[in-house]
Design an enzyme around this catalytic site. Sequence first.
Site, PDB file in Angstrom:
ATOM      1  N   CYS A 186       0.866  -1.184   0.000  1.00 50.47           N
ATOM      2  CA  CYS A 186       0.000   0.000   0.000  1.00 50.47           C
ATOM      3  C   CYS A 186       0.902   1.233   0.000  1.00 50.47           C
ATOM      4  CB  CYS A 186      -0.857  -0.036   1.266  1.00 50.47           C
ATOM      5  SG  CYS A 186      -1.873   1.410   1.524  1.00 50.47           S
ATOM      6  N   CYS A 214      -0.912   4.044  -6.348  1.00 52.01           N
ATOM      7  CA  CYS A 214      -1.814   3.350  -5.418  1.00 52.01           C
ATOM      8  C   CYS A 214      -1.955   1.936  -5.955  1.00 52.01           C
ATOM      9  CB  CYS A 214      -3.167   4.054  -5.377  1.00 52.01           C
ATOM     10  SG  CYS A 214      -4.448   3.133  -4.509  1.00 52.01           S
TER      11      CYS A 214
HETATM   12  N1  DGL Z   1      -3.810   0.504  -2.058  1.00 50.64           N
HETATM   13  C1  DGL Z   1      -3.673   1.696  -1.265  1.00 50.64           C
HETATM   14  C2  DGL Z   1      -2.477   2.491  -1.757  1.00 50.64           C
HETATM   15  O1  DGL Z   1      -1.609   1.941  -2.413  1.00 50.64           O
HETATM   16  C3  DGL Z   1      -4.970   2.432  -1.227  1.00 50.64           C
HETATM   17  C4  DGL Z   1      -5.043   3.404  -0.115  1.00 50.64           C
HETATM   18  C5  DGL Z   1      -6.406   3.716   0.340  1.00 50.64           C
HETATM   19  O2  DGL Z   1      -7.030   2.834   0.900  1.00 50.64           O
HETATM   20  O3  DGL Z   1      -6.818   4.864   0.188  1.00 50.64           O
HETATM   21  O4  DGL Z   1      -2.314   3.658  -1.478  1.00 50.64           O
END
Ligand code: DGL
Length: 262
Positions: free
Chosen positions: A73, A183
């Site tokens: 993440c 993301c």
């Molecule tokens: N997959 C997360 C990232 O890479 C998403 C973050 C979120 O939940 O806003 O930032």
Amino acid sequence: MSNKPIGFFDSGVGGTSVWKEVNQLLPNENTIYLADSKNAPYGEKSKETILKYSIKNTEFLLKKGCKLIVVACNTATTNTISNLRELYNVPFIGIEPAIKPAALQSKNNAVGILATKGTLSSELFAKTTEKFASEITIVEQVGEGLVELIESGQLNSSKTKELLELYIKPMLALETDFIVLGCTHYPYLIPQIKNIVGNRVSIIDSGEAVAKQTKAILQKNYLLNISADKSTHQFYTNTNTEVLKNILGVIPGNTTIEFADF
Ligand code: DGL
């Protein structure tokens, strides 16, 4: 050498895009993946809250005996990885937006970045941009609403397409020739983004780089799994399992996808 699992966590299903890269490079490794979908999106939350969730996820994975943790993440990495490294004694691999390779390759000296508010406002992102892209026009765009749509399985909905157009067209107007996906949920939108940008723009994310780094760190610490047993993969979500199953598609090895209350 160790047959203990590699742990992964994300605010939801998006980090599976990183898991897939790691599994492709290291098919022999056992894995445990946590989708903290109940608390998604992280990107709109405070640093303190993101740290609280990251600690909770890390402790769950450590109790399961993980030898290394991939913070799959960008938001959790850019806001908390230095705290996690101070708190725990296992190697952590993080994921950050691929600003450096995009800046190096951009012919127009203009790069778009689509990421969460939490990532774009982090100190780590500011430092990376200053270090590798100070001579480049960076068009930052918060992908507001996209994580929620992906978490509800709406990869191809008209709302998703509408938001992507809204976010990407201003990048095209500024002649960006690279779009960085900052993301881990967004690689699942690459076909939809390609429909908007055609061949004019290259799309880049950091999943493959994370897989290579994971391999290098396992090797360096003598932690690669050399067992000949078929690998096992445990996926946990704290909401329903359907979206996770759909986004994973067909996966190899002995795999379980379960609800867990973490
Ligand atoms: N997959 C997360 C990232 O890479 C998403 C973050 C979120 O939940 O806003 O930032």
